[in-house]
Design an enzyme around this catalytic site. Structure first.
Site, PDB file in Angstrom:
ATOM      1  CG  ASP A  98       5.599   4.571   2.329  1.00  0.00           C
ATOM      2  OD1 ASP A  98       4.752   5.618   1.439  1.00  0.00           O
ATOM      3  OD2 ASP A  98       6.401   4.376   2.386  1.00  0.00           O
TER       4      ASP A  98
ATOM      5  CD  GLU B 227       7.819  17.423  14.540  1.00  0.00           C
ATOM      6  OE1 GLU B 227       8.175  16.453  13.888  1.00  0.00           O
ATOM      7  OE2 GLU B 227       7.282  17.016  15.548  1.00  0.00           O
TER       8      GLU B 227
ATOM      9  N   GLY C 112       1.637  15.398   3.550  1.00  0.00           N
ATOM     10  CA  GLY C 112       1.402  16.613   3.808  1.00  0.00           C
ATOM     11  C   GLY C 112       2.826  17.123   3.148  1.00  0.00           C
ATOM     12  CD  GLU C 113       7.299  18.235   5.231  1.00  0.00           C
ATOM     13  OE1 GLU C 113       8.424  18.434   5.170  1.00  0.00           O
ATOM     14  OE2 GLU C 113       7.220  18.125   6.541  1.00  0.00           O
TER      15      GLU C 113
ATOM     16  NE  ARG D 210       8.494  13.974  19.747  1.00  0.00           N
ATOM     17  CZ  ARG D 210       7.745  13.092  19.175  1.00  0.00           C
ATOM     18  NH1 ARG D 210       8.745  12.545  18.309  1.00  0.00           N
ATOM     19  NH2 ARG D 210       6.558  13.185  18.312  1.00  0.00           N
TER      20      ARG D 210
ATOM     21  CG  HIS E 222       1.786  15.404  15.634  1.00  0.00           C
ATOM     22  ND1 HIS E 222       0.484  14.728  14.988  1.00  0.00           N
ATOM     23  CD2 HIS E 222       2.958  14.152  15.266  1.00  0.00           C
ATOM     24  CE1 HIS E 222       0.964  13.406  14.323  1.00  0.00           C
ATOM     25  NE2 HIS E 222       2.164  13.182  14.808  1.00  0.00           N
TER      26      HIS E 222
ATOM     27  CG  ASN F  75      12.951  11.994  18.701  1.00  0.00           C
ATOM     28  OD1 ASN F  75      12.075  11.407  19.491  1.00  0.00           O
ATOM     29  ND2 ASN F  75      12.291  12.791  17.568  1.00  0.00           N
TER      30      ASN F  75
ATOM     31  N   GLY G  68       1.760  12.195   9.058  1.00  0.00           N
ATOM     32  CA  GLY G  68       3.025  11.349   9.114  1.00  0.00           C
ATOM     33  C   GLY G  68       2.394  10.455   9.416  1.00  0.00           C
TER      34      GLY G  68
ATOM     35  CG  HIS H  95       2.041  15.786  11.550  1.00  0.00           C
ATOM     36  ND1 HIS H  95       4.029  16.885  12.334  1.00  0.00           N
ATOM     37  CD2 HIS H  95       2.228  14.896  11.749  1.00  0.00           C
ATOM     38  CE1 HIS H  95       4.068  16.125  12.066  1.00  0.00           C
ATOM     39  NE2 HIS H  95       3.688  14.613  11.963  1.00  0.00           N
TER      40      HIS H  95
ATOM     41  NE  ARG I 132       0.520   5.932  15.320  1.00  0.00           N
ATOM     42  CZ  ARG I 132       0.848   6.913  15.080  1.00  0.00           C
ATOM     43  NH1 ARG I 132       0.260   7.851  15.915  1.00  0.00           N
ATOM     44  NH2 ARG I 132       2.073   7.173  15.769  1.00  0.00           N
TER      45      ARG I 132
END
Ligand code: ADP
Length: 397
Positions: free
Chosen positions: A283, A384, A333-334, A91, A180, A7, A210, A208, A241
């Site tokens: 963050d 991924e 999410g995790e 990727r 994603h 990646n 992140g 997703h 963003r």
């Protein structure tokens, strides 16, 4: 069978060597600051994290170092010769409409990836650097390209078109692509497995969340809608963003601030979202901490985030004509317990209910909905790399 997953970013190169026998990661690492004086690589293997300072001029030199000094090196080596690695999976962020699935890399494929560069000017050139580096360092290796956009190519036209003059789609491929895809595909497949159901029998919304974040609606195992658009800037507001805006905001700001497209892109991609609203950080951990201190803008940023995610979930119930399961994945999410809770609380009126004790877990596969919940809710750490390795293996078989 061993597959190397690559990646590449503009100044970085991430790799994972995966043993496909049991899908375990043999070794992985990240080269950072490629092309700068202080480049270094971090290798993670055998429960250890090793940092090696090794300045390199470009991706080719970085990859040469990874192969010769790390993967096959005396000190850290995990393979004796190149022949032990069966293929490399790359990727690629944007496949446009040209790639509906993963493909083996040929000269023609490289040309097509180049043609998509205008849609992903930062990402695709970096991936091409990785491909070219491999062609130079390991010329005989089979390689596959796996696209973030491919999974969403099944969206129906009414879900991917923008209400603009039709010729902009025909001439300039302006439409929603979604990103994603590899992650949405992995977690939707995994949740069906865990539930012991055929994915074709499930209506799924995958979140997703992140640094970049997107929400997808999955029916019959296929993506039918997703929140990101022409580029990964669209959809929900993210860490830094903006996500979707009234398009006039952009033209108004450009006129008022008298700034260039580059400047406005920078504002929308790097200074907006939760960072822009809170003024604290991109963050979520920092923003949550400030929220606890009563910082009103931090509270607003988190409330806005949770509201828009919940709204997208509800909106995709229309695309899906129902909803069986919601999945949370990626960094937030995790791991962000209170964000998951905040989002699901917005959906309580639909009979969606979280079990607080189950939801106290971070980074593990777990069902977090209560037995009474009308929709099941799961946390599934994304992977991924394993999807890229599986696709690569399928292609070389
Ligand atoms: P990327 O999209 O760059 O892969 P991530 O998926 O790691 O980013 O998401 C980054 C976000 O995830 C950060 O804003 C951070 O708040 C959150 N995050 C990541 N790890 C943790 C953790 N262990 N605990 C809480 N939050 C985390």
């Amino acid at each position: 069978m061993k597959i190397l997953v690559l990646n590449c970013g503009s100044s970085s190169l991430k790799y994972q060597l995966i043993d496909m026998k049991d899908e375990t990661v043999i070794t992985k690492g990240t080269y950072e600051r490629i092309g700068m004086n202080n480049s270094f690589i971090t290798v993670k293997q055998d429960g250890e994290k090793i940092r090696i300072e090794h300045p390199v001029k470009n991706h080719e030199k970085a990859l040469k170092f990874v192969f010769e000094d790390i993967l096959m090196g005396k000190e850290y080596g995990k393979v004796k010769s190149l022949s032990e690695i069966d293929a490399i999976g790359h990727r690629i962020v944007h496949g446009g409409e040209k790639f509906k699935e993963a493909v083996l890399i040929t000269d023609e494929v490289i040309e097509k990836i180049k043609e998509v560069i205008p849609l992903a000017p930062l990402h695709n050139p970096a991936a091409l650097l990785g491909i070219e580096a491999c062609r130079s360092v390991v010329p005989d290796m089979k390689m596959a390209a796996i696209f973030d956009t491919a999974f969403h190519q099944t969206m129906p036209k009414e879900n991917y078109m923008y209400p603009l003059p039709y010729e902009f789609y025909e001439k300039y491929q302006v439409r929603k692509y979604g990103f994603h895809g590899t992650s949405h595909r992995y977690v939707s497949g995994r949740v069906a497995e865990i539930m012991g159901k055929d994915i074709k029998d499930l209506k799924i919304v995958t979140c997703h969340l992140g640094q970049g974040a997107s929400i997808s609606a999955i029916k019959d195992g296929k993506s039918i809608n997703t929140s990101m658009g022409l580029t990964p800037l669209g959809g929900i507001g993210m860490c830094a963003r903006s996500g979707d805006l009234d398009p006039s905001v952009v033209t108004y700001l450009m006129d008022t601030l008298n700034v260039s497209t580059e400047d406005i892109n920078n504002i929308l991609n790097k200074q907006s979202g939760v960072l822009g609203i809170s003024g604290v950080s991109a963050d979520f951990r920092d923003v949550e901490a400030e929220k606890d201190n009563g910082n009103e803008r931090a509270i607003l940023a988190i409330n806005m985030h949770n509201r828009i995610v919940a709204e997208y979930i509800a909106r995709y119930m229309v695309s899906l004509q129902g909803l069986d399961v919601i999945v949370f994945t990626a960094g937030i999410g995790e791991n962000q317990i209170r964000i998951r809770k905040g989002i699901c609380d917005e959906l309580k009126f639909l009979g969606i209910e979280i079990d607080d004790e189950k939801n106290s877990i971070k980074g593990e596969e777990i069902e977090i909905s209560s037995p009474n919940s009308k929709v099941k809710v799961f946390v599934i750490p994304t992977d991924e790399e394993i999807m890229i390795a599986r696709d690569t293996l399928n292609l070389i078989k």
